[in-house]
Design a protein around this motif. Structure first.
Motif, PDB file in Angstrom:
ATOM      1  N   GLN A  71      22.113   1.156  49.143  1.00 13.83           N
ATOM      2  CA  GLN A  71      21.679   2.472  48.672  1.00 13.83           C
ATOM      3  C   GLN A  71      21.091   3.327  49.784  1.00 13.83           C
ATOM      4  N   GLU A  72      20.673   2.688  50.881  1.00 13.35           N
ATOM      5  CA  GLU A  72      20.178   3.427  52.040  1.00 13.35           C
ATOM      6  C   GLU A  72      21.302   3.787  53.015  1.00 13.35           C
ATOM      7  N   GLY A  73      22.550   3.521  52.598  1.00 16.27           N
ATOM      8  CA  GLY A  73      23.693   3.904  53.430  1.00 16.27           C
ATOM      9  C   GLY A  73      24.055   2.898  54.507  1.00 16.27           C
ATOM     10  N   GLN A  74      23.544   1.679  54.380  1.00 20.63           N
ATOM     11  CA  GLN A  74      23.816   0.649  55.375  1.00 20.63           C
ATOM     12  C   GLN A  74      25.074  -0.130  55.032  1.00 20.63           C
ATOM     13  N   CYS A  88      30.008  -1.289  51.804  1.00 22.31           N
ATOM     14  CA  CYS A  88      29.071  -0.164  51.783  1.00 22.31           C
ATOM     15  C   CYS A  88      29.382   0.657  50.551  1.00 22.31           C
ATOM     16  N   SER A  92      29.441   7.131  49.890  1.00 21.49           N
ATOM     17  CA  SER A  92      28.652   7.569  51.042  1.00 21.49           C
ATOM     18  C   SER A  92      29.550   7.762  52.259  1.00 21.49           C
ATOM     19  N   GLU A  94      28.751   8.786  55.246  1.00 17.38           N
ATOM     20  CA  GLU A  94      28.137   8.251  56.456  1.00 17.38           C
ATOM     21  C   GLU A  94      28.339   6.743  56.546  1.00 17.38           C
ATOM     22  N   ALA A  95      28.185   6.048  55.425  1.00 13.00           N
ATOM     23  CA  ALA A  95      28.373   4.603  55.417  1.00 13.00           C
ATOM     24  C   ALA A  95      29.818   4.233  55.722  1.00 13.00           C
ATOM     25  N   ARG A  98      30.341   4.309  59.326  1.00 12.82           N
ATOM     26  CA  ARG A  98      29.727   3.154  59.967  1.00 12.82           C
ATOM     27  C   ARG A  98      30.644   1.934  59.920  1.00 12.82           C
ATOM     28  N   ASN A 153      35.098   9.662  46.442  1.00 16.36           N
ATOM     29  CA  ASN A 153      34.726  10.332  47.687  1.00 16.36           C
ATOM     30  C   ASN A 153      35.955  10.761  48.484  1.00 16.36           C
TER      31      ASN A 153
END
Length: 267
Positions: A71-74, A88, A92, A94-95, A98, A153
């Motif tokens: 949930q923190e995008g990790q 991930c 997201s 950003e995730a 990553r 997404n």
């Protein structure tokens, strides 16, 4: 105060792991420095939760820690029913970036999504087969490819209107999806072009880039083939994208039970 998520590492040698004690000690030091958490998961037994052994972290804590990281995008590493994967939140952007960076993955290669229940597939995919077909193949070592829905997404596989979806036959993975309330993007836990992994020590070089590594022990199927990937986006047809580890059983269901015919498509 020491937090569950941010404190150092719990490194538990996986069952049957062939890596040396020295390599594990090195992994511990790397992860302490970068705050990776490595936790051992034992699946529930038919009689209920597994008995907790020395060094084993409580299953609820593993789930809580992993969900928090997601949930923190990790990006996290998790066992599945086939091979180890990197996961991930699919929603997201950003995730997603990553994951590609960690793997060194070609940006034109798609990521699959993982959901917890069959009904979740209908939120993110336009399904053209009977629901009974989904129930015959899932949960299991199969990735089904459908046309994606508008809710998914747009930064996930923007180069294709299709998406592969999985429900692994693995209690941890299904529960993670349920707790997150949205799909996970899922890919193999390895550097692109390297072999798939069936034990956590095999991708130890990636640990410092991950928030959580869940050690579920060696995965029983040593074929390293991953899931069978089948395109079902054309009505009445199927196309094998990757044979994987369950090709024969999957084709048997598609052809004999549901009358689908093979569509070779483009190479």
């Amino acid at each position: 105060m020491r937090s569950v998520y941010n404190i150092g590492v719990e490194l538990i040698k996986s069952r049957g792991a062939r890596s040396s004690a020295a390599a594990h000690r090195l992994g511990v030091e790397m992860c302490k420095e970068l705050k990776t958490k490595v936790l051992r998961w034992l699946p529930p037994t038919s009689n209920g939760p597994s008995a907790q052994h020395e060094g084993q972290t409580d299953g609820a804590e593993i789930l809580s820690c992993t969900v928090k990281a997601l949930q923190e995008g990790q990006v996290v590493a998790v066992p599945t029913d086939t091979i180890y994967g990197l996961a991930c939140l699919a929603q997201s952007s950003e995730a997603i970036r990553r994951v590609y960076d960690i793997k060194g993955r070609n940006g034109q290669k798609p990521l699959a999504i993982c959901v917890g229940e069959i009904q979740d597939i209908y939120k993110y995919c336009k399904v053209k087969v009977k629901k009974e077909l989904l129930g015959d193949l899932l949960p299991g070592p199969v990735t089904l490819v459908f046309e994606r829905s508008e809710i998914l997404n747009t930064d996930l596989n923007p180069f294709t209107p299709l998406v592969g979806v999985r429900i692994p036959d693995h209690a941890l993975m299904r529960r993670l999806c349920q707790m997150c309330g949205e799909p996970l993007a899922l890919t193999s836990a390895n550097i692109s072009t390297h072999s798939s992994t069936v034990a956590v020590h095999e991708f130890q070089d990636l640990w410092p880039k991950l928030a959580v590594v869940v050690d579920g022990g060696p995965i029983g199927d040593q074929s390293r083939l991953g899931s069978t990937v089948v395109d079902l986006s054309v009505l009445g047809k199927y196309r094998v994208i990757r044979p994987g580890c369950a090709l024969s059983a999957t084709v048997d269901v598609l052809e004999r039970k549901y009358g689908l015919s093979e569509n070779p498509g483009e190479e």
